[in-house]
Design a protein around this motif. Structure first.
Motif, PDB file in Angstrom:
ATOM      1  N   VAL A  74       0.841  -1.198   0.000  1.00  0.00           N
ATOM      2  CA  VAL A  74       0.000   0.000   0.000  1.00  0.00           C
ATOM      3  C   VAL A  74       0.877   1.249   0.000  1.00  0.00           C
ATOM      4  O   VAL A  74       0.638   2.204  -0.746  1.00  0.00           O
ATOM      5  CB  VAL A  74      -0.953   0.004   1.219  1.00  0.00           C
ATOM      6  CG1 VAL A  74      -1.698   1.322   1.314  1.00  0.00           C
ATOM      7  CG2 VAL A  74      -1.940  -1.145   1.107  1.00  0.00           C
ATOM      8  N   TYR A  75       1.941   1.221   0.807  1.00  0.00           N
ATOM      9  CA  TYR A  75       2.863   2.371   0.831  1.00  0.00           C
ATOM     10  C   TYR A  75       3.472   2.596  -0.551  1.00  0.00           C
ATOM     11  O   TYR A  75       3.476   3.720  -1.070  1.00  0.00           O
ATOM     12  CB  TYR A  75       3.964   2.131   1.871  1.00  0.00           C
ATOM     13  CG  TYR A  75       5.187   2.990   1.675  1.00  0.00           C
ATOM     14  CD1 TYR A  75       5.155   4.356   1.930  1.00  0.00           C
ATOM     15  CD2 TYR A  75       6.380   2.434   1.197  1.00  0.00           C
ATOM     16  CE1 TYR A  75       6.271   5.151   1.722  1.00  0.00           C
ATOM     17  CE2 TYR A  75       7.507   3.220   0.990  1.00  0.00           C
ATOM     18  CZ  TYR A  75       7.445   4.578   1.250  1.00  0.00           C
ATOM     19  OH  TYR A  75       8.552   5.363   1.033  1.00  0.00           O
ATOM     20  N   LEU A  76       3.965   1.532  -1.147  1.00  0.00           N
ATOM     21  CA  LEU A  76       4.619   1.667  -2.457  1.00  0.00           C
ATOM     22  C   LEU A  76       3.683   2.238  -3.507  1.00  0.00           C
ATOM     23  O   LEU A  76       4.115   2.921  -4.437  1.00  0.00           O
ATOM     24  CB  LEU A  76       5.145   0.313  -2.938  1.00  0.00           C
ATOM     25  CG  LEU A  76       6.454  -0.176  -2.339  1.00  0.00           C
ATOM     26  CD1 LEU A  76       6.844  -1.510  -2.968  1.00  0.00           C
ATOM     27  CD2 LEU A  76       7.579   0.841  -2.555  1.00  0.00           C
ATOM     28  N   SER A  77       2.380   1.970  -3.350  1.00  0.00           N
ATOM     29  CA  SER A  77       1.440   2.411  -4.372  1.00  0.00           C
ATOM     30  C   SER A  77       1.381   3.934  -4.456  1.00  0.00           C
ATOM     31  O   SER A  77       0.896   4.476  -5.443  1.00  0.00           O
ATOM     32  CB  SER A  77       0.046   1.834  -4.104  1.00  0.00           C
ATOM     33  OG  SER A  77      -0.539   2.460  -2.983  1.00  0.00           O
ATOM     34  N   TYR A 133       3.784   1.663  -9.503  1.00  0.00           N
ATOM     35  CA  TYR A 133       2.621   1.507 -10.364  1.00  0.00           C
ATOM     36  C   TYR A 133       1.995   0.133 -10.177  1.00  0.00           C
ATOM     37  O   TYR A 133       0.778   0.000 -10.050  1.00  0.00           O
ATOM     38  CB  TYR A 133       3.026   1.717 -11.827  1.00  0.00           C
ATOM     39  CG  TYR A 133       1.848   1.749 -12.757  1.00  0.00           C
ATOM     40  CD1 TYR A 133       0.878   2.731 -12.617  1.00  0.00           C
ATOM     41  CD2 TYR A 133       1.695   0.797 -13.762  1.00  0.00           C
ATOM     42  CE1 TYR A 133      -0.224   2.763 -13.461  1.00  0.00           C
ATOM     43  CE2 TYR A 133       0.596   0.819 -14.603  1.00  0.00           C
ATOM     44  CZ  TYR A 133      -0.356   1.808 -14.455  1.00  0.00           C
ATOM     45  OH  TYR A 133      -1.442   1.835 -15.269  1.00  0.00           O
ATOM     46  N   ALA A 134       2.854  -0.901 -10.121  1.00  0.00           N
ATOM     47  CA  ALA A 134       2.349  -2.259  -9.923  1.00  0.00           C
ATOM     48  C   ALA A 134       1.569  -2.344  -8.615  1.00  0.00           C
ATOM     49  O   ALA A 134       0.517  -2.993  -8.548  1.00  0.00           O
ATOM     50  CB  ALA A 134       3.499  -3.259  -9.909  1.00  0.00           C
ATOM     51  N   PHE A 147       9.054   4.024  -7.721  1.00  0.00           N
ATOM     52  CA  PHE A 147      10.136   3.218  -7.169  1.00  0.00           C
ATOM     53  C   PHE A 147      10.556   2.185  -8.200  1.00  0.00           C
ATOM     54  O   PHE A 147       9.722   1.456  -8.734  1.00  0.00           O
ATOM     55  CB  PHE A 147       9.652   2.528  -5.879  1.00  0.00           C
ATOM     56  CG  PHE A 147      10.711   1.730  -5.171  1.00  0.00           C
ATOM     57  CD1 PHE A 147      12.003   2.229  -5.008  1.00  0.00           C
ATOM     58  CD2 PHE A 147      10.415   0.468  -4.658  1.00  0.00           C
ATOM     59  CE1 PHE A 147      12.969   1.487  -4.349  1.00  0.00           C
ATOM     60  CE2 PHE A 147      11.377  -0.276  -3.991  1.00  0.00           C
ATOM     61  CZ  PHE A 147      12.657   0.240  -3.843  1.00  0.00           C
ATOM     62  N   ASN A 148      11.857   2.147  -8.487  1.00  0.00           N
ATOM     63  CA  ASN A 148      12.332   1.148  -9.447  1.00  0.00           C
ATOM     64  C   ASN A 148      13.262   0.124  -8.808  1.00  0.00           C
ATOM     65  O   ASN A 148      13.895  -0.669  -9.472  1.00  0.00           O
ATOM     66  CB  ASN A 148      13.033   1.825 -10.618  1.00  0.00           C
ATOM     67  CG  ASN A 148      14.247   2.623 -10.159  1.00  0.00           C
ATOM     68  OD1 ASN A 148      14.630   2.564  -8.987  1.00  0.00           O
ATOM     69  ND2 ASN A 148      14.844   3.366 -11.068  1.00  0.00           N
ATOM     70  N   GLU A 208      -4.073   7.487 -10.637  1.00  0.00           N
ATOM     71  CA  GLU A 208      -4.630   8.216 -11.766  1.00  0.00           C
ATOM     72  C   GLU A 208      -4.184   7.613 -13.091  1.00  0.00           C
ATOM     73  O   GLU A 208      -4.986   7.431 -14.007  1.00  0.00           O
ATOM     74  CB  GLU A 208      -4.227   9.691 -11.683  1.00  0.00           C
ATOM     75  CG  GLU A 208      -5.067  10.456 -10.679  1.00  0.00           C
ATOM     76  CD  GLU A 208      -4.383  11.743 -10.217  1.00  0.00           C
ATOM     77  OE1 GLU A 208      -3.387  12.166 -10.846  1.00  0.00           O
ATOM     78  OE2 GLU A 208      -4.836  12.315  -9.201  1.00  0.00           O
ATOM     79  N   SER A 209      -2.887   7.264 -13.177  1.00  0.00           N
ATOM     80  CA  SER A 209      -2.424   6.642 -14.428  1.00  0.00           C
ATOM     81  C   SER A 209      -3.139   5.327 -14.667  1.00  0.00           C
ATOM     82  O   SER A 209      -3.525   5.003 -15.798  1.00  0.00           O
ATOM     83  CB  SER A 209      -0.915   6.362 -14.394  1.00  0.00           C
ATOM     84  OG  SER A 209      -0.239   7.298 -13.647  1.00  0.00           O
ATOM     85  N   ALA A 210      -3.323   4.546 -13.580  1.00  0.00           N
ATOM     86  CA  ALA A 210      -3.982   3.254 -13.737  1.00  0.00           C
ATOM     87  C   ALA A 210      -5.420   3.429 -14.206  1.00  0.00           C
ATOM     88  O   ALA A 210      -5.930   2.645 -14.990  1.00  0.00           O
ATOM     89  CB  ALA A 210      -3.945   2.476 -12.420  1.00  0.00           C
TER      90      ALA A 210
END
Lengths: 331, 307
Positions: free
Chosen positions: A68-71, A300-301, A75-76, A90-92
């Motif tokens: 949830v934090y990463l969302s 994003y994932a 981060f790569n 928003e992109s999703a």
């Protein structure tokens, strides 16, 4: 915290030891001695609970929070995560490939069910007639359930080979399909293949669950209905289905939830082919975590994962609600 | 005189009725026989559809490489060979994959037998504070279905702990199944009488001995079920071992090994190795199922009603 409970347990131990020797056999003190024992052993009890609870916390709860934090970040995996607020969501929202995956997930879930539930019900009715070979058929239908669906995905990939494949080799002489039918080459037939392999894998389990349910229905009810002149269709629709509805509901919701979570079969049978058109939710977001095409876009994932979790959760809550209301009714 | 006439008429009537009944019964029996044949045809067709994919793959694994890719409809090999298995085992890495799978399965079953039953026991006997909260949080996680979604975080945590290897696969596979198994065990233990444990307590036994000497042996029926479920899940697992071994082919399990052969980028799938490898996974568990059917079925009904 652990230390204090150990101390407490030692103190408690002394008390219960003296109490136990004095009045162990007196009925009135049983409750007291149990609670003393429980207090004395609490430290040990916590040690008992610790392994499962800690592993659950470390590998189920913590990863949830982390995802949830990463969302909310970009981060790569190399540079530290950068907080980006809701931009991943928003992109999703505008990612048509993602919503196509969601649509595919629903098509597979409900398409599979539309075939599977009537088929399993029908087979269970037949098996419920106390046939001599009933046990044999039940066993055979159960076999796919014990086999890894990931391996079966690869096996069916082999069986479905367009040229000189097994399934085309069997079907084309009867004239059902062209000799070089490319099942996984176009979206409709690839989705159909996924649905049918899914049905192959799970119709037996549902048949057995229905059968278990039907065997709890008293024969007397059918006997009474027969005397009243009811035909077999009437008995099925007026007796079997209503009395089976608790199990029916469970099976329907379980199959929906399992198909919403599906990953293994899609990954191993089509792997999204052709051109990502048969991706489902989890294979699609998996690509952003570990895939070679999208690279590592963990933020994003994770946002996609949260969307997926919300979709699954909504359906699960419906399931929970239905099974709860069923319990309430029978009590 | 009228009485005898009536008697004769009555007997005639009875004979007619009896003949009629016999005919009805005969017809019913014939109809039932036709019905039976129809039922067996339907059930038989479904059984054939169920086993055919498995049989074709099974026999194809004994075909020479050049025969695997031609004449798909042919079931039996023209010429039987074990060459596919030999190559898969010796050159394809499947000897290593097999060991890895065994390691994972044995590890998961051991942890599950001990840890799930310990937690299930203390929850059932209400020996830990906040037992109900623990159960509720664990139960709630079942409905989130975040398996795939949390793969990456789980991998990161495993990396931090230095267990991004088969040990990690064991721990994570176990942590994914312990919730349901704990619930099954808890439900079972609550049906066990507590008197024996009370007696042990009065005799001065601690919780460990009450569990190990008294409760654990009594849990055998439910532990058989959970062990079968654990075996099935860990032997067949794909996603987690796949992610954990992406960069380390040496640690692949059998299932991951088979998928890796299918997923080659140039599309040159080595079907001889794929089929032999698939059979190394499928045949053992189907044989086990043949012997332990009852327990597999119990695992299904208990698991799905609870889960």
């Amino acid at each position: 915290m652990v230390g204090s409970s150990v101390v407490e347990s030692r103190v408690g131990g002394g008390v219960s030891g003296s109490g136990g020797s004095g009045s162990g056999g007196v009925g009135g003190s049983r409750g007291r001695s149990v609670s003393l024992w429980k207090r004395r052993e609490r430290g040990h009890a916590l040690l008992f609970a610790a392994p499962s609870v800690l592993l659950f916390a470390a590998f189920v709860l913590l990863p949830l929070l982390y995802a949830v934090y990463l969302s909310f970040t970009r981060f790569n995996g190399v540079v530290d995560p950068v907080w980006v607020g809701l931009s991943n969501y928003e992109s999703a929202w505008g990612d048509s490939a993602w919503w196509n995956s969601v649509r595919n997930t629903f098509i597979l879930a409900f398409g599979g069910m539309a075939i599977e539930i009537p088929l399993s019900l029908f087979l269970a009715v037949l098996l419920n007639r106390a046939l001599k070979l009933g046990g044999f058929f039940r066993t055979v239908y159960f076999v796919p359930h014990v086999i890894s669906i990931a391996v079966m995905g690869v096996v069916f990939y082999f069986l479905l080979r367009p040229v000189d494949g097994v399934i085309n080799g069997l079907l084309s002489p009867i004239g059902i399909v062209a000799a070089d039918m490319d099942w996984l080459g176009s979206r409709p037939t690839a989705l159909l293949s996924l649905i049918l392999v899914g049905v192959w894998a799970s119709f037996g389990v549902n048949t057995i669950l229905f059968l278990v349910g039907m065997q709890t229905i008293s024969r007397d009810i059918y006997e009474a209905a027969r005397i009243d002149g009811a035909g077999s269709w009437k008995m099925f629709s007026r007796i079997t289905v209503p009395l089976l509805s608790p199990i029916l509901r469970i099976v329907v919701m379980l199959s929906i939830i399992f198909s919403m979570r599906s990953f293994d079969l899609v990954k191993t049978l089509t792997d999204g082919a052709p051109a990502g058109q048969t991706e489902v939710m989890f294979t699609y977001l998996f690509g952003y975590y570990f895939g070679l095409d999208h690279g590592a876009q963990y933020g994003y994932a994770s946002a996609l994962a949260v969307y997926a979790a919300i979709i699954v959760a909504i359906l699960s809550v419906i399931y929970l609600y239905l099974s709860r209301s069923k319990d309430g009714g029978s009590r | 005189m009228t009485a005898t006439q009536e008697q004769v008429a009555g007997a005639d009537q009875a004979r007619v009725v009896r003949a009629g009944q016999a005919r009805v019964l005969r017809e019913a029996r014939a109809r039932r026989r036709v019905g039976h044949v129809a039922i067996y045809v339907v059930l038989g067709v479904m059984a054939a559809l169920t086993v055919m994919p498995l049989l074709y793959a099974f026999f194809a694994s004994f075909k020479p490489v050049e025969d695997i890719l031609v004449d798909g409809a042919r079931l039996l090999p023209r010429e039987w060979t074990l060459e596919n298995y030999r190559i898969a085992w010796e050159l394809g890495g499947f000897d290593q994959y097999f060991q890895n799978s065994l390691f994972v399965v044995i590890g998961v079953i051991t942890l599950d037998l001990l840890f799930s039953s310990m937690l299930g026991f203390v929850l059932a006997r209400k020996l830990v504070p906040f037992g109900n909260t623990i159960a509720m949080v664990m139960g709630g996680s079942l409905f989130l279905g975040m398996g795939t979604a949390t793969l990456y975080p789980r991998l990161v945590i495993a990396q931090q702990l230095g267990i991004d290897n088969l040990v990690g696969v064991v721990l994570l596979e176990f942590s994914g199944m312990t919730v349901i198994h704990t619930f099954l065990i808890r439900a079972f233990v609550t049906t066990l009488p507590a008197e024996l444990e009370d007696a042990a307590r009065v005799d001065g036994c601690g919780i460990w001995r009450a569990y190990w000497m008294i409760a654990f042996p009594l849990m055998r029926p439910i532990l058989t079920t959970t062990t079968i479920l654990a075996f099935q899940a860990s032997w067949n697992a794909f996603q987690l071992p796949y992610v954990f071994t992406l960069n380390d082919p040496e640690m692949r399990t059998l299932v991951v090994g088979v998928y890796a052969l299918r997923a080659t980028e140039d599309g040159s799938q080595a079907y001889d190795l794929i089929l032999a490898g698939a059979m190394l996974i499928i045949v053992p568990i189907v044989i086990l199922f043949a012997f332990l059917q009852r327990y597999f079925l119990r695992g299904l009904t208990e698991g799905s009603v609870k889960g």
